[in-house]
Design a protein around this motif. Structure first.
Motif, PDB file in Angstrom:
ATOM      1  N   LEU A  49       0.839  -1.207   0.000  1.00  0.00           N
ATOM      2  CA  LEU A  49       0.000   0.000   0.000  1.00  0.00           C
ATOM      3  C   LEU A  49       0.871   1.253   0.000  1.00  0.00           C
ATOM      4  N   ARG A  51       1.488   5.334  -2.233  1.00  0.00           N
ATOM      5  CA  ARG A  51       0.809   6.302  -3.108  1.00  0.00           C
ATOM      6  C   ARG A  51       0.811   5.816  -4.561  1.00  0.00           C
ATOM      7  N   THR A  53       0.609   2.671  -5.661  1.00  0.00           N
ATOM      8  CA  THR A  53      -0.361   1.599  -5.929  1.00  0.00           C
ATOM      9  C   THR A  53      -1.796   2.057  -5.672  1.00  0.00           C
ATOM     10  N   LEU A  54      -1.978   3.278  -5.174  1.00  0.00           N
ATOM     11  CA  LEU A  54      -3.324   3.843  -5.066  1.00  0.00           C
ATOM     12  C   LEU A  54      -3.697   4.653  -6.318  1.00  0.00           C
ATOM     13  N   GLN A  55      -2.723   4.888  -7.183  1.00  0.00           N
ATOM     14  CA  GLN A  55      -2.918   5.725  -8.380  1.00  0.00           C
ATOM     15  C   GLN A  55      -3.301   4.856  -9.583  1.00  0.00           C
ATOM     16  N   TYR A  56      -3.790   5.498 -10.649  1.00  0.00           N
ATOM     17  CA  TYR A  56      -3.969   4.798 -11.922  1.00  0.00           C
ATOM     18  C   TYR A  56      -2.648   4.147 -12.342  1.00  0.00           C
ATOM     19  N   THR A 256      -6.203  -3.715 -13.866  1.00  0.00           N
ATOM     20  CA  THR A 256      -6.538  -4.465 -12.650  1.00  0.00           C
ATOM     21  C   THR A 256      -6.042  -3.685 -11.436  1.00  0.00           C
ATOM     22  N   SER A 257      -6.745  -3.815 -10.326  1.00  0.00           N
ATOM     23  CA  SER A 257      -6.377  -3.123  -9.086  1.00  0.00           C
ATOM     24  C   SER A 257      -4.865  -3.067  -8.905  1.00  0.00           C
ATOM     25  N   ALA A 258      -4.337  -1.845  -8.888  1.00  0.00           N
ATOM     26  CA  ALA A 258      -2.886  -1.679  -8.742  1.00  0.00           C
ATOM     27  C   ALA A 258      -2.426  -2.171  -7.377  1.00  0.00           C
ATOM     28  N   PHE A 259      -3.276  -1.983  -6.390  1.00  0.00           N
ATOM     29  CA  PHE A 259      -2.950  -2.443  -5.037  1.00  0.00           C
ATOM     30  C   PHE A 259      -2.879  -3.972  -5.005  1.00  0.00           C
ATOM     31  N   ASP A 260      -3.898  -4.641  -5.507  1.00  0.00           N
ATOM     32  CA  ASP A 260      -3.902  -6.105  -5.490  1.00  0.00           C
ATOM     33  C   ASP A 260      -2.727  -6.671  -6.296  1.00  0.00           C
TER      34      ASP A 260
END
Lengths: 377, 377
Positions: A49, A51, A53-56, A256-260
């Motif tokens: 987690l 910044r 992986t929270l972004q596009y 796909t979810s950058a965080f995942d």
């Protein structure tokens, strides 16, 4: 406007059966939640987690994850470069992307009979015509495939060649070569759906079809070896198809979810996934043995069942003209569930078939479930 | 087989421009990463990671998240029940699901001109015919819309009615009523794409179109108020469309990341999102003012620019026959970027237009970027 009477998927309706806590369910296709590596994934999530992986993020996927997946596929006998991979929101999405990018209404898709029902539904939603190819305990029949290719000119062959859903069968090495010869002769593209091959409980690995031909698109997933809730899968595709697949993926969900993705990349890098998979296999092996053993005692004379080398499913054919949907209704009265096999057929269904998943129950629960099933049979 | 020569999206190609660190980019449409509530999201992620959220989950979405989103929409003037919501993998997916479930090749879609280019691409990928409806500073022109409805019989009207991408314009309340009258008269469904409405920097909220008509499908997202990397969006749809949308969603990716949904649900419940949105608005307001003010000093006589009440974009039309793509090439030599407006047109593009995003730069950076742009203009 497209008809809104699309029936809801049988898988979906059946998931409802499993929610009553007193039901012993062989109906799902779920990994065992008690085996999830909660600590390992929590540590990965904590590191992932940021910044960034929270972004596009790029449509093709997280660069680190593509490297980790490429390395893992390569180590398992399928040489893969990161740029041959498109990260997808589970391998279900990869299936839909391939269908959207490569097929159009009226396109013909050949499938082994029976096969994964969400794939069948995907092909039907795309307006494709699905042609069934028979198989046996060694997998799809290459001679029958050659006839279908000759007659129906399919644009795609869809296979789950290792520990198939729903049968648990594996296409053996000799047959793989024959299938690829048929494909190469006609330029037929093959979609190799490979969610289960790491879950092997006996015998030696069979090389992926994609390792032997550029006509093969290969789908993989973190869902069965890691956790499905994260929805991380991948598509290994020939270079010339990648631009169209990326455009289709971009329209589907941008990325796909950058965080995942970062969680999975970190987990692949920092955890001992091989050791985790060995633990999964040890537990699932026991559960398969419990199911296969218990079934032997209750199935009527003339019934046939598979004894899979891996994966999640045992396939049963009852003798005579039994309808497994009727059996299911009576089974549910005794609080036990399975999936009637008819849904897995593209052509005329064999209604006497049943799919049983063994992954989510402890051996004693499996034995009790089969005992209840025996009362019905 | 579908042509593989699909051009890659202009958004995608342009994102490449912004990656050189020396470039001051007005080209993106990204939230400011320094404003992400990293601590709040980390706490939510920590609570959300459980065996349940690592497992397969219902296609419709996490029950807790649907409740939280329904409550938020209701509080913001759009009365919503949880079962009217489908959770999607970002609102881009919602767009594609609507297109897949409701349109077929040859269907006609009406759009405000100019409009969001990924929506245009979505419609084109589906084989729909897109008809442009002109608008002005008050949004789409209802009289022109009525003519298009009469002439082209569209099945869907796509709008970003609040702080539109790319213009920053808002359809005013009077026009909203007129647009809905046109829609109700002909049974025209309206797709209200609403990613920006919480980012309001002046004036009073205008009610969502969906609050006044059952013909409206409403798209929302966590991407602009929370974080886009998590890919969590939602679709509020009329009851009779939901079954087809759920089947389409299931084929698309089974369900949105159960983990990410739980993170967002926890965050919506436990954090003060309203306070966070106020912080976003305070910062973005300053940045909008910096961009609008700086542009006033460098735009040539006869140029027109919007001064949006919210959202992320300022829209500029240069005087005369300038081609903004040529301006961009020269701007990049001076390390400043924007998006030429031509890509946002369904019909004949106005090549003298530019879209500038103000969200990711501090005011002094914005002023320096506009100074560089002024050298080119």
């Amino acid at each position: 406007m497209r008809s809104l009477s699309v029936p809801s998927s049988p898988v979906r309706d059946l998931l409802a059966l499993t929610s009553r806590p007193e039901v012993i369910s062989f109906a799902g296709g779920l990994p065992a939640p008690e085996l999830f590596d909660l600590d390992g994934l929590r540590a990965a999530a904590d590191r992932a987690l940021t910044r960034r992986t929270l972004q596009y993020a790029p449509t093709e996927g997280d660069a680190d994850l593509r490297e980790q997946v490429a390395a893992r596929l390569t180590a398992r006998g399928l040489p893969t470069r990161p740029d041959e991979l498109l990260i997808t929101t589970g391998s279900q999405q990869a299936l839909t992307l391939v269908v959207t990018a490569l097929l159009e209404p009226g396109s013909v898709v050949a499938v082994e009979e029976p096969t994964y029902l969400a794939a069948l539904q995907c092909f039907h939603l795309a307006g494709a015509r699905v042609v069934a190819v028979p198989g046996d305990e060694r997998g799809i029949d290459p001679v029958a495939l050659a006839e279908v290719v000759e007659r129906d000119r399919p644009e795609l062959l869809y296979l789950v060649p290792t520990f198939a859903n729903p049968t648990g069968r594996t296409l053996d090495a000799e047959r793989r070569a024959e299938v690829l010869r048929v494909a190469e002769r006609s330029g037929l593209r093959v979609l190799e759906d490979d969610p289960y091959s790491e879950l092997r409980y006996r015998g030696d690995a069979v090389p992926a079809l994609a390792a032997s031909s550029d006509l093969v698109l290969h789908l993989g997933t973190f869902s069965k070896i890691g956790a499905p809730g994260l929805r991380v899968g991948w598509l290994r595709a020939p270079e010339e198809l990648m631009p169209a697949l990326v455009v289709t993926k971009q329209a589907a969900d941008l990325h796909t979810s950058a965080f995942d993705q970062a969680v999975v990349a970190d987990y692949l890098r920092e955890s001992d996934l091989d050791a985790h998979v060995r633990r999964l296999c040890a537990t699932y092996r026991e559960r398969r043995d419990a199911l296969v053993g218990a079934l032997a005692a209750v199935l009527p004379e003339g019934a046939v069942r598979t004894d899979p080398d891996g994966g999640m499913f045992v396939w049963v054919r009852l003798p005579g003209e039994v309808d497994a949907a009727v059996v299911l209704r009576r089974a549910l009265e005794r609080d036990v569930a399975f999936v009637p096999g008819a849904s897995f057929y593209a052509g005329e269904p064999d209604r006497a078939t049943m799919r049983l998943s063994f992954t989510t129950g402890a051996p004693e629960v499996i034995r009790e479930g089969v005992r209840r099933l025996g009362e019905v049979l």
